[in-house]
Write an enzyme that holds these catalytic residues in place. Structure first.
Site, PDB file in Angstrom:
ATOM      1  CB  CYS A  43      20.962 -19.263 -49.614  1.00 52.10           C
ATOM      2  SG  CYS A  43      21.447 -18.722 -47.926  1.00 52.10           S
ATOM      3  CG  ASP A  86      16.046 -21.250 -43.019  1.00 57.10           C
ATOM      4  OD1 ASP A  86      16.513 -21.073 -44.157  1.00 57.10           O
ATOM      5  OD2 ASP A  86      16.707 -21.121 -41.969  1.00 57.10           O
TER       6      ASP A  86
HETATM    7  C1  RUB Z   1      20.358 -20.018 -44.736  1.00 58.35           C
HETATM    8  C2  RUB Z   1      19.400 -20.572 -45.723  1.00 58.35           C
HETATM    9  C3  RUB Z   1      19.589 -22.006 -46.136  1.00 58.35           C
HETATM   10  C4  RUB Z   1      18.739 -22.898 -45.220  1.00 58.35           C
HETATM   11  C5  RUB Z   1      19.054 -24.371 -45.413  1.00 58.35           C
HETATM   12  O1  RUB Z   1      19.984 -18.744 -44.268  1.00 58.35           O
HETATM   13  O2  RUB Z   1      18.458 -19.943 -46.128  1.00 58.35           O
HETATM   14  O3  RUB Z   1      19.169 -22.194 -47.456  1.00 58.35           O
HETATM   15  O4  RUB Z   1      18.986 -22.574 -43.866  1.00 58.35           O
HETATM   16  O5  RUB Z   1      20.399 -24.593 -45.077  1.00 58.35           O
HETATM   17  P1  RUB Z   1      20.923 -17.977 -43.216  1.00 58.35           P
HETATM   18  P2  RUB Z   1      20.913 -26.026 -44.592  1.00 58.35           P
HETATM   19  O6  RUB Z   1      22.254 -17.807 -43.868  1.00 58.35           O
HETATM   20  O7  RUB Z   1      20.221 -16.703 -42.957  1.00 58.35           O
HETATM   21  O8  RUB Z   1      20.991 -18.855 -41.978  1.00 58.35           O
HETATM   22  O9  RUB Z   1      20.604 -26.981 -45.686  1.00 58.35           O
HETATM   23  O10 RUB Z   1      22.384 -25.825 -44.393  1.00 58.35           O
HETATM   24  O11 RUB Z   1      20.189 -26.364 -43.322  1.00 58.35           O
END
Ligand code: RUB
Length: 312
Positions: free
Chosen positions: A125, A194
């Site tokens: 991701c 998340d």
């Molecule tokens: C984003 C996702 C990220 C986490 C952490 O999912 O799963 O790994 O949110 O991200 P989506 P961060 O694209 O559905 O929002 O470290 O940037 O908070």
């Protein structure tokens, strides 16, 4: 209206990623509060609580969102005059955004120490926290290359490979289903999250748990970069993290016809059990998943009696 637009941007994923969602929500509350023309504290609090509810309803899984909103709203709800509430709103929103950004830097510094020299890293991701760790390790001369997954169906992997390439890091771009094939080549996996539950489970982009399983099988460390506001307080009372299911068009496209009766499912997140998580790196330190309840109780300052009343 700015608030409605922000809510729409979050639910449609124009603004995405748990940290960014949280900071955007804090900023939107501040902006909305500044635009209000209320005569009384009660009216101001009511308007702000409505705004908080709208923002919290946009994406259900990222606990960073209600945690950010709660942090900002505590200032509003704890005030005794309108002026005090307006001041507290501004102060807390600025504080949240500043601390959120600072947390990413601290996490990167700590996680980079875990990364061996000449490291090959896999990520899944697009997580600003995980990418910050990789970039910091790269600045220290430790990263040979990264394997980044595509991340069907929303393809956040393209954002990741752009960010890593911009930082000068060699990247291999693979489809999600190739993760196990390449796992023997990597030294460790780093993802963001998340939500981290009270038992140390990690809720992150769909597919994360498969990658963690592969890492476990291959004896490769699975490291999670998580600001402390990604920990989910209400899981202490047994609440589960809701998994967001998104429109099926994200998976099949609008033009494709499916045989009658076929059901398409599009969960956006999955849960990685704590047994497959080697280390959670936060801005207050790196620890095992079993430390999660202490982060919730001691660091987030959640007093369970605060929400016991919900269950009375
Ligand atoms: C984003 C996702 C990220 C986490 C952490 O999912 O799963 O790994 O949110 O991200 P989506 P961060 O694209 O559905 O929002 O470290 O940037 O908070």
């Amino acid at each position: 209206m700015v608030l409605t637009k922000t809510a729409d941007d979050i639910s449609s994923m124009r603004i995405r990623g748990a940290g960014r969602i949280a900071r955007t929500a804090a900023g939107a509350l501040q902006e909305y509060g500044t635009s209000l023309d209320c005569d009384t504290l009660a009216a101001f609090v009511r308007e702000m609580e409505n705004a908080a509810d709208i923002l919290c309803g946009t994406r259900p899984t990222a606990v960073s969102l209600p945690n950010a909103v709660r942090f900002v709203m505590q200032g509003v709800q704890g005030s005794t005059t309108l002026e005090e509430a307006q001041g507290a709103l501004n102060k807390r929103a600025v504080e949240f955004i500043r601390d959120s950004l600072a947390a990413v830097g601290k996490i990167a510094e700590i996680a980079a120490r875990q990364i061996p020299d000449d490291a090959v890293i896999m990520t899944h991701c697009n997580s600003e926290a995980a990418i910050a760790c990789i970039i910091r390790a790269h600045e220290l001369g430790k990263v040979r290359e990264v394997y980044a997954t595509e991340v069907r169906p929303r393809n956040q992997g393209y954002i990741t490979i752009q960010m890593l390439s911009d930082a000068g890091i060699p990247v291999n771009f693979i489809v999600d289903s190739a993760a196990r094939m390449f796992m023997p080549k990597v030294d460790l996996v780093i993802t963001g999250t998340d939500a981290v539950t009270a038992n140390g489970a990690v809720v992150n982009k769909i597919g994360t748990s498969q990658i963690a399983l592969c890492a476990h099988e291959a004896r490769k460390p699975f490291i999670v970069a998580a600001e402390t506001y990604k920990f989910a307080p209400r899981t202490i009372l047994g609440e589960r993290i809701p998994i967001e299911y998104r429109p099926i068009e994200e998976v099949i496209g609008s033009e494709r016809q499916l045989p009658a009766g076929v059901v398409v499912k599009n969960p956006a997140f999955d849960v990685t059990p704590p047994a497959y998580v080697d280390l959670i790196v936060t801005e207050i330190g790196a620890f095992a998943p079993s430390y999660a309840p202490f982060v919730i109780r001691d660091h987030l300052g959640w007093d369970t009696s605060e929400f016991q009343k919900d269950y009375a």
